[in-house]
Design an enzyme around this catalytic site. Structure first.
Site, PDB file in Angstrom:
ATOM      1  CD  GLU A 115      67.211  -8.545  19.503  1.00  0.00           C
ATOM      2  OE1 GLU A 115      66.474  -8.883  20.351  1.00  0.00           O
ATOM      3  OE2 GLU A 115      67.087  -7.287  18.809  1.00  0.00           O
ATOM      4  CD  GLU A 135      69.096  -4.112  22.387  1.00  0.00           C
ATOM      5  OE1 GLU A 135      68.668  -4.369  21.564  1.00  0.00           O
ATOM      6  OE2 GLU A 135      70.373  -4.560  23.293  1.00  0.00           O
TER       7      GLU A 135
END
Length: 239
Positions: A115, A135
């Site tokens: 990210e 995730e």
């Protein structure tokens, strides 16, 4: 600027170097790193002498393996956790910086590491880098923009494959799908990033910032609106 616990901030000849500096835990992103990055990025945003920013990770094993899971659930309450996050939104600050942002990616680049890289404008990876968004395997979804920034870089299908399967991919595959701009041998990584920075520094800096601004702002516009924006910026630059 000195005194950070989790990053190293250096400035030289128009370049700001931001090093994620928790090598013992593979530069895992924790609350202190968020706070340190917020302060450093705020300083970068306010410093007219900085024209390019380079992000890298300390140690040989990782750029960043993602969030430090040992800190999950340590906030006094969900309300306080949410309030602190919005008061120090590193991700929005990264995306709002006018300077070109470069990422030197090596080793593990997972979760928050991906990210951070997605918030950068140019990403160069070493040939041994490994990328992934784990995730879902932890019963979560990305919380630092990955579900929005990845599809803007890759085809939607490629982004969804990373987000839904948690599968790790090689640097070569990351290059193939457009996640990184270039793959180089590990020993050449910093030199390759510095070469790109030097090329940017040699250009007219007002034009560089406006070119980046035209692209970033245009992504949220229709093609017609984006073309009109480009025309306005071109006219302003030619004055």
């Amino acid at each position: 600027m000195n005194g950070f616990e989790t990053i190293v901030f250096e400035k030289s000849q128009g370049i700001a170097w931001v090093t994620l500096n928790r090598p013992r835990v593979l530069n895992a992103f924790n609350i202190q790193m968020r706070d340190d990055l917020y302060e450093a990025l705020t300083a970068i945003n306010d410093d007219p002498e900085i024209t390019v920013v380079i992000f890298k990770g300390a140690g040989e094993r990782a750029f960043c393996v993602g969030a430090d899971l040992t800190e999950f659930g340590t906030a006094p309450s969900p309300v306080i956790a949410r309030q602190v996050r919005w008061e120090r939104d590193v991700w929005e600050l990264l995306l709002s910086l006018k300077q070109p942002l470069l990422a030197a990616l090596h080793g593990y680049v997972l979760g928050s590491g991906v990210e951070i890289a997605c918030c950068c404008d140019i990403r160069i990876a070493s040939d041994g880098a490994v990328f992934g968004m784990p995730e879902v395997s932890l019963g979560m979804i990305s919380a630092a923009g990955g579900s929005q920034t990845l599809p803007r870089l890759l085809r939607v299908g490629g982004a969804l494959e990373m987000l839904l399967t948690g599968q790790r991919i090689s640097a070569v595959e990351a290059y193939r799908i457009g996640l990184v701009n270039k793959v180089v041998p590990r020993r050449e990584l910093l030199a390759a990033v510095e070469d790109v920075a030097a090329k940017i520094l040699s250009m007219n800096q007002e034009a560089v910032r406006w070119a980046k601004g035209a692209v970033v702002r245009g992504l949220d516009m229709s093609l017609a609106e984006g073309l009109a924006l480009e025309s306005r910026l071109f006219a302003l630059l030619r004055r």
